[in-house]
Design an enzyme around this catalytic site. Structure first.
Site, PDB file in Angstrom:
ATOM      1  N   ARG A  31      14.896 -11.592 -29.736  1.00  0.00           N
ATOM      2  CA  ARG A  31      14.481 -12.341 -28.461  1.00  0.00           C
ATOM      3  C   ARG A  31      14.778 -11.498 -27.348  1.00  0.00           C
ATOM      4  NH1 ARG A  31      14.707 -18.793 -29.341  1.00  0.00           N
ATOM      5  NH2 ARG A  31      12.959 -19.114 -30.484  1.00  0.00           N
ATOM      6  N   GLU A  43      10.588 -10.910 -38.120  1.00  0.00           N
ATOM      7  CA  GLU A  43      10.022 -12.256 -38.927  1.00  0.00           C
ATOM      8  C   GLU A  43       9.377 -12.029 -40.853  1.00  0.00           C
ATOM      9  OE1 GLU A  43       7.933 -14.556 -36.868  1.00  0.00           O
ATOM     10  OE2 GLU A  43       8.796 -13.879 -35.191  1.00  0.00           O
ATOM     11  N   GLN A  48      10.267 -18.038 -44.341  1.00  0.00           N
ATOM     12  CA  GLN A  48      11.539 -19.073 -45.468  1.00  0.00           C
ATOM     13  C   GLN A  48      12.789 -18.750 -44.918  1.00  0.00           C
ATOM     14  OE1 GLN A  48       9.057 -19.087 -48.793  1.00  0.00           O
ATOM     15  NE2 GLN A  48       7.066 -19.249 -48.264  1.00  0.00           N
ATOM     16  N   TYR A 126       0.146 -15.506 -40.131  1.00  0.00           N
ATOM     17  CA  TYR A 126       1.597 -16.189 -39.212  1.00  0.00           C
ATOM     18  C   TYR A 126       1.982 -15.059 -38.495  1.00  0.00           C
ATOM     19  CZ  TYR A 126       5.343 -17.692 -37.473  1.00  0.00           C
ATOM     20  OH  TYR A 126       7.123 -18.199 -36.750  1.00  0.00           O
ATOM     21  N   ASP A 144       2.884 -22.852 -38.446  1.00  0.00           N
ATOM     22  CA  ASP A 144       3.264 -22.510 -40.031  1.00  0.00           C
ATOM     23  C   ASP A 144       4.263 -24.017 -39.409  1.00  0.00           C
ATOM     24  OD1 ASP A 144       5.361 -23.121 -37.247  1.00  0.00           O
ATOM     25  OD2 ASP A 144       7.321 -21.698 -38.055  1.00  0.00           O
ATOM     26  N   CYS A 198      11.733 -31.732 -32.023  1.00  0.00           N
ATOM     27  CA  CYS A 198      10.728 -32.183 -33.194  1.00  0.00           C
ATOM     28  C   CYS A 198      11.131 -31.702 -34.412  1.00  0.00           C
ATOM     29  CB  CYS A 198       9.512 -31.643 -32.853  1.00  0.00           C
ATOM     30  SG  CYS A 198       7.748 -32.675 -33.173  1.00  0.00           S
TER      31      CYS A 198
END
Ligand code: SF4
Length: 362
Positions: A31, A43, A48, A126, A144, A198
């Site tokens: 980042r 990435e 996964q 993605y 995702d 979340c």
């Protein structure tokens, strides 16, 4: 699914989420970088795999291969060995192949268009959207599991989110909501919200920056959305493997012989092995005859302790057999080496387990 947004409400929603992200984002090495190469490597590794597991490998990888050119020039075995333990051999192989394409066809740069990004090994929709939005600000929304869960709860979308119709709907919603002036931050904000607030179980709605727009929260549906996915029934697989030994203590590994379980061994170096049904010894002996020309009549297969291995929905029993031979066969795509040196080659965790079981007994 219809999200309750007027254009003005959507702008407020975007502002709230972006402000939250910029104040609360976790400090992660990729980042702090705008380098498309560093973002691409991150990435791919994160596919996964949890962030905590990726971090040490990522840092080591970038130290050894800091540029597209250094990765493109590396030997494949060297790149694959770095994946040892993380289980990302296929991804490591794809990174290496893609680096060579970037080096030869793209002037060492990650491409800027979706079409060109998708043509690279290991880059799906993605991953392409994540890299292009973060590295170049291309307005492409990611979708995702984390983003899907957040969107489904915001819109109180029930049912299996992975069902094609719902997934399409979620992809359209993600694209409509995208903050086009900051697509990279926006995508990461939604992912971060899904990972840290979340969450699948017991989301922290009290700490959620967008709770006022959430239909699942007002409808008390947060624990029933998304609906639990139906588990695939576990499949039992038995694999017999031959630990060949010669009087000098060497063993034999083969590579991609084409007659084994490709997923389990990931097309890496492995002991000669075959999936067996009823008679492991006989079936393994037949396999050794067919692939290495070893005569079944002269083979003594000594059973070693079995090992268990789980891959997604498969429960695998690894059955090693010690086979002592006066001379190991030499064939194309085979390597002779001491048993203790097996892990110097790129091998899967299944092969490591077999080697560990064998070295205790040999
Ligand atoms: Fe998720 Fe709760 Fe925020 Fe809704 S309010 S998006 S359920 S964390």
């Amino acid at each position: 699914m219809k999200l309750p947004f007027t254009p003005r409400a959507r702008a407020r929603f975007q502002l709230c989420l972006l402000a939250w992200y910029r104040a609360h984002r976790r400090a992660l090495p990729w980042r702090s970088s705008r380098d498309p190469y560093a973002i691409w490597v991150a990435e791919i590794m994160l596919q996964q795999t949890r962030i905590a597991a990726v971090l040490p490998y990522y840092l080591r990888f970038l130290k050894l291969f800091p540029t597209v050119a250094s990765l493109a020039r590396a030997r494949e075995g060297h790149v694959l060995r770095l994946g040892s333990g993380l289980g990302y051999y296929t991804r490591a192989r794809n990174l290496h192949r893609a680096a060579r394409e970037l080096f030869t066809r793209h002037d060492e740069q990650f491409p800027r268009t979706l079409e060109a990004a998708l043509a690279l090994p290991g880059v799906g929709r993605y991953t392409a959207a994540a890299i292009l939005s973060i590295a170049y600000g291309v307005p492409l929304a990611v979708l995702d599991g984390n983003v899907a869960r957040v969107l489904a709860r915001l819109g109180a979308l029930r049912g299996d989110l992975r069902a094609p119709r719902r997934w399409r709907l979620l992809a359209e919603t993600a694209q409509q909501l995208l903050a086009r002036e900051a697509p990279g931050d926006w995508n990461q904000a939604l992912m971060e919200l899904g990972e840290t607030v979340c969450t699948p179980q017991n989301p922290s709605c009290g700490a959620c920056p967008v709770s006022r727009w959430c239909r699942a929260r007002t409808g008390k549906l947060t624990n029933s959305i998304p609906a639990p996915r139906r588990k695939r029934a576990a499949v039992r697989v038995r694999i017999a493997a031959a630990i060949l030994r010669d009087p000098r203590g060497r063993t034999l590994l083969v590579r991609d012989p084409g007659a084994h379980d490709r997923v389990l061994f990931s097309r890496l170096w492995q002991f000669p092995a075959v999936e067996v049904a009823r008679h492991p010894k006989k079936e393994l002996a037949a396999h050794l005859r067919a692939t290495l020309g070893l005569r079944s009549a002269s083979l003594q297969l000594e059973a070693l302790p079995i090992a268990r291995h789980g891959v997604t929905f498969r429960n695998i029993t690894l059955m090693p057999y010690l086979v002592r031979l006066p001379r190991l066969p030499r064939r194309a795509r085979t390597r002779l080496l001491p048993l203790s040196g097996v892990t110097r080659l790129p091998v899967s965790s299944a092969t490591r387990k077999l080697a560990a079981a064998a070295s205790k007994e040999c």
